[in-house]
Design an enzyme around this catalytic site. Structure first.
Site, PDB file in Angstrom:
ATOM      1  N   HIS A  94       0.862  -1.180   0.000  1.00 47.85           N
ATOM      2  CA  HIS A  94       0.000   0.000   0.000  1.00 47.85           C
ATOM      3  C   HIS A  94       0.901   1.232   0.000  1.00 47.85           C
ATOM      4  O   HIS A  94       1.571   1.524   0.994  1.00 47.85           O
ATOM      5  CB  HIS A  94      -0.911   0.007   1.230  1.00 47.85           C
ATOM      6  CG  HIS A  94      -1.953  -1.062   1.204  1.00 47.85           C
ATOM      7  ND1 HIS A  94      -2.471  -1.630   2.345  1.00 47.85           N
ATOM      8  CD2 HIS A  94      -2.567  -1.689   0.170  1.00 47.85           C
ATOM      9  CE1 HIS A  94      -3.366  -2.540   2.023  1.00 47.85           C
ATOM     10  NE2 HIS A  94      -3.431  -2.602   0.702  1.00 47.85           N
ATOM     11  N   GLU A 127       1.204   3.973   2.863  1.00 44.36           N
ATOM     12  CA  GLU A 127       1.622   3.562   4.200  1.00 44.36           C
ATOM     13  C   GLU A 127       3.144   3.592   4.279  1.00 44.36           C
ATOM     14  O   GLU A 127       3.819   2.562   4.363  1.00 44.36           O
ATOM     15  CB  GLU A 127       1.046   2.186   4.518  1.00 44.36           C
ATOM     16  CG  GLU A 127      -0.485   2.197   4.534  1.00 44.36           C
ATOM     17  CD  GLU A 127      -1.091   0.807   4.639  1.00 44.36           C
ATOM     18  OE1 GLU A 127      -0.320  -0.174   4.740  1.00 44.36           O
ATOM     19  OE2 GLU A 127      -2.323   0.697   4.603  1.00 44.36           O
ATOM     20  N   HIS A 166       2.894  -2.941   7.070  1.00 50.12           N
ATOM     21  CA  HIS A 166       1.825  -2.004   6.705  1.00 50.12           C
ATOM     22  C   HIS A 166       1.790  -0.841   7.695  1.00 50.12           C
ATOM     23  O   HIS A 166       2.554  -0.789   8.658  1.00 50.12           O
ATOM     24  CB  HIS A 166       0.469  -2.716   6.716  1.00 50.12           C
ATOM     25  CG  HIS A 166       0.246  -3.628   5.551  1.00 50.12           C
ATOM     26  ND1 HIS A 166      -0.658  -3.365   4.548  1.00 50.12           N
ATOM     27  CD2 HIS A 166       0.817  -4.813   5.227  1.00 50.12           C
ATOM     28  CE1 HIS A 166      -0.637  -4.340   3.662  1.00 50.12           C
ATOM     29  NE2 HIS A 166       0.253  -5.240   4.054  1.00 50.12           N
ATOM     30  N   GLU A 168       1.340  -4.177  11.500  1.00 51.22           N
ATOM     31  CA  GLU A 168       0.684  -2.873  11.418  1.00 51.22           C
ATOM     32  C   GLU A 168       1.397  -1.888  12.337  1.00 51.22           C
ATOM     33  O   GLU A 168       1.479  -2.101  13.551  1.00 51.22           O
ATOM     34  CB  GLU A 168      -0.788  -2.983  11.827  1.00 51.22           C
ATOM     35  CG  GLU A 168      -1.637  -3.863  10.926  1.00 51.22           C
ATOM     36  CD  GLU A 168      -2.008  -3.185   9.617  1.00 51.22           C
ATOM     37  OE1 GLU A 168      -1.638  -1.995   9.442  1.00 51.22           O
ATOM     38  OE2 GLU A 168      -2.666  -3.819   8.781  1.00 51.22           O
TER      39      GLU A 168
END
Length: 717
Positions: A405, A408, A501, A573
């Site tokens: 992504h 990010e 991420h 994350e």
């Protein structure tokens, strides 16, 4: 083939060129005719029975002579390569100067990072305008923690004015939108002269800000001036889509100091954001960077994240508004959702690794594939050289990737931190390189990073939902990554897979994993996250981890790799905001302290607990322990002290009497009042010298229970 051996003994011109030609042709890297090969000796006649013709037929036109690939390879390595005329840098020789039946890895088949030339500039879709300036930001770590914004409740809710009542001061015209699709790319993007999109200043007194975002990872679509120092901003959606607006990165110039500017982003799509709980935008000042070596920092006041008053009829929009005061006149400043990390930043980092004489020995840099736009997707293989083939075969693999992504960017910074560590001379890093083989894809979606997308590639799709794809041409980065992992699984066990991420709605760092139903490995996938929480308790939150496999996540890298047999398969994350674990620790300590106070008061009797507990000294709450204490270790050893007590029983009785503690608050207060009155009467008869020589064991301070509340204090006085 005796005839072939005889003719190979004849004098040949440029044998290295001949060998590489057939080698490339055999492995499918060169399919043109012999005459089309650059640097080929076209003037030389190639006879029907010449060695060159025979080799060409063996590997191309005359496959009937040698039917199987294995036989071709046997023929290739049975030729008399020991001849000085046929020596090649691509062949490997042993200690006896004999050819090993294998080749070195070809390093120059792709245009690649090299110390001999400049870095490859990024390739853009031909619709994108790109300014010629090189944007560079210094790296630094703020000396003090950057605190969250504390909402006051009086933050201004923006009312969107729009360009009908404002003035457009910046707007991109040539932007591909939904309905169009990617066709081709080139270095520098759109051909022709790059137009000046910012407004023209009317003079030195014109305080209009000059906006720009046509650089790597920038994505501002439009800026509208709605007040003297107020601007409404519209972000560009991901290319070839009409959505995914959350990442922002743009530049402003012509600033004025000591005045309050307000910026409002009007078309965000997420209903929840960390901006609603104290996260601040990032700002970078060129003057501060040049003069004071200050980089990106959190700035902004009056921050509000809320639903927009305008909608397009299909989906609701959300606004982010904040105020800022610039420290310098005529400064060049940047604003971003998070610390930017561009494709060029990655190339510069990998360039330094490739040219490091130590790191390049255990970190091999390769091109995994090309993206849709033709940008290189890099693959790093990190491991210490093994002493024996058996040792090399016994190593397990660890596969890491980041930036699927593009918005990010915290995934790239986390990856950089890992690479800094694993490429260092730390004993832990050296041990890990001895035990494991690390396969690292540091940027899975370079096209999206370059153009400033938040979530998608140039195919207009979220790549982290297409790991099950068979469309190599549409999703080459994902297809080649998955294929690489399949090849590793055929050779060795992959102990861990992790994709890096960023998270826009939760603080701290945490993992998403998969919950296996195998009784033999039940809870095993939770061990690694728990270890992380133990090693980094101030950053990693085990409570935030989740191991549920949702149907909507079946196409993610985490789930697909887990179903391929990798038990420890995770999505890491990292928050866009910051760590709240320190605050949570303080909260837990406060709760434990309050519990201790409550227990203490319960033992002493009923006490009014409405007062503030912060005034109570912690030393009065904590009971003595049996641990080491200097006041108890100055006397005789314990076994000798017991003998001394037996020889002097009177002393023991007195000692025990002094240690006897009062059990209730009432008794303690009565004792305090008697002592207080007795000291008051005695003070009228004592001289100053006598007052100074009072008994040190008598304290003028009231006990803890008398300080529990203001009401108790008043009663005692």
């Amino acid at each position: 083939f005796p005839v072939l051996e005889t003719e190979l003994k004849q004098t040949l011109s440029d044998p290295y060129e001949d060998f590489m030609y057939h080698h490339l042709q055999y492995y499918g890297y060169f399919k043109a005719h012999r005459g089309a090969l650059p640097n080929a000796a076209a003037h030389q006649r190639v006879g029907k029975n010449s060695p060159r013709r025979m080799l060409s037929g063996s590997f191309g036109e005359r496959d009937d002579l040698i039917s199987s690939t294995l036989e071709k390879e046997k023929l290739l390595f049975s030729l008399p390569w020991s001849s000085p005329l046929l020596r090649s840098k691509q062949l490997l020789y042993n200690e006896l100067n004999e050819v090993n039946p294998r080749l070195r890895e070809p390093r120059e088949l792709f245009s690649f990072l090299s110390s001999k030339g400049p870095l490859q500039p990024p390739r853009w879709p031909i619709e994108c305008e790109v300014i010629k300036e090189n944007i560079h930001h210094i790296e630094w770590v703020p000396p003090q923690p950057e605190y969250f914004y504390q909402p006051t409740g009086n933050e201004k809710i923006p009312e969107i004015v729009g360009e009908e009542q404002g003035t457009v001061v910046y707007q991109l015209d040539s932007v591909p939108t939904e309905g169009s699709y990617f066709t081709s790319s080139r270095v520098g993007g759109k051909r022709g002269i790059i137009k000046e999109l910012a407004v023209t200043l009317q003079g030195p007194e014109d305080n209009t800000l000059l906006f720009e975002s046509r650089f790597e990872s920038g994505n501002l679509q439009k800026a509208v001036k709605v007040g003297t120092y107020e601007y409404e901003l519209t972000l560009r959606t991901d290319l070839y889509t009409n959505k995914h607006t959350q990442w922002f990165y743009f530049r402003v110039q012509n600033t004025r100091k000591n005045v309050t500017y307000r910026f409002t982003i009007t078309n965000l799509l997420k209903p929840k954001s960390l901006y609603a709980v104290g996260m601040k935008p990032l700002m970078y000042s060129q003057v501060d960077a040049t003069t004071y070596n200050i980089g990106w920092r959190r700035e902004g006041s009056d921050i509000k994240y809320c639903k927009s008053s305008t909608e397009d009829g299909q989906q609701p929009f959300y606004c982010l508004t904040w105020t800022i005061q610039f420290a310098h006149d005529q400064d060049t400043c940047f604003f971003a959702h998070f610390y930017p990390y561009t494709y060029t930043d990655l190339q510069c980092y990998l360039f330094s690794v490739a040219n490091n004489p130590i790191q390049s020995k255990f970190c091999k840099l390769r091109a995994l594939c090309r993206s849709l736009a033709g940008n290189t997707v890099y693959l790093l293989t990190i491991t210490n050289p093994s002493r024996t083939p058996q040792e090399a075969a016994a190593k397990k693999a660890v596969v890491l990737s980041a930036r699927v992504h593009p918005g990010e960017s915290n995934g790239s910074w986390t990856m950089k931190g890992f690479l800094d560590f694993i490429l260092s001379n730390s004993p832990d890093a050296q041990l890990l390189r001895d035990i494991f083989i690390f396969k690292v894809v540091p940027m899975l979606n370079p096209d999206g990073v370059i153009v400033g997308n938040y979530r998608c590639s140039l195919a207009g799709r979220d790549l982290n939902r297409h790991y099950k794809t068979i469309l190599k041409e549409s999703f080459p980065c994902i297809w080649y990554t998955k294929n690489m992992i399949k090849r590793i699984l055929d050779e060795r066990e992959i102990l861990l897979y992790c994709d890096f991420h960023g998270h826009s709605r939760k603080n701290n760092i945490f993992l998403y994993g998969c919950n296996t139903k195998d009784c033999q490995h039940w809870l095993h996938e939770r061990v690694f996250p728990l270890m992380l929480s133990k090693n980094a308790p101030d950053k990693f939150s085990f409570r935030s981890c989740n191991f549920k496999v949702q149907k909507s996540k079946e196409g993610t890298g985490r789930v697909v790799m887990w179903r391929m047999g990798i038990l420890n398969s995770y999505t890491l994350e990292t928050t866009f905001g910051g760590s709240t674990l320190f605050t949570q620790c303080l909260k837990e300590l406060k709760e434990l302290l309050q519990l201790d106070i409550h227990k203490k008061f319960s033992k002493l009797g009923h006490v009014d607990l409405d007062g503030s507990w912060s005034d109570i000294p912690l030393s009065d709450i904590e009971s003595s322990t049996s641990g080491s204490d200097s006041s108890f270790s100055d006397g005789l050893p314990v076994h000798l002290q017991n003998i001394a007590d037996e020889l002097n029983p009177k002393k023991t009785v007195r000692k025990k009497q002094r240690k006897k503690q009062l059990q209730t608050r009432k008794q303690r207060n009565e004792r305090y009042q008697k002592n207080y009155l007795r000291r008051g009467l005695k003070s009228t008869e004592d001289t100053p010298t006598q007052v100074a020589g009072r008994d040190k064991g008598t304290s003028l301070e009231p006990p803890l229970t008398s300080l529990a509340s203001a009401k108790n204090k008043d009663r005692i006085q």
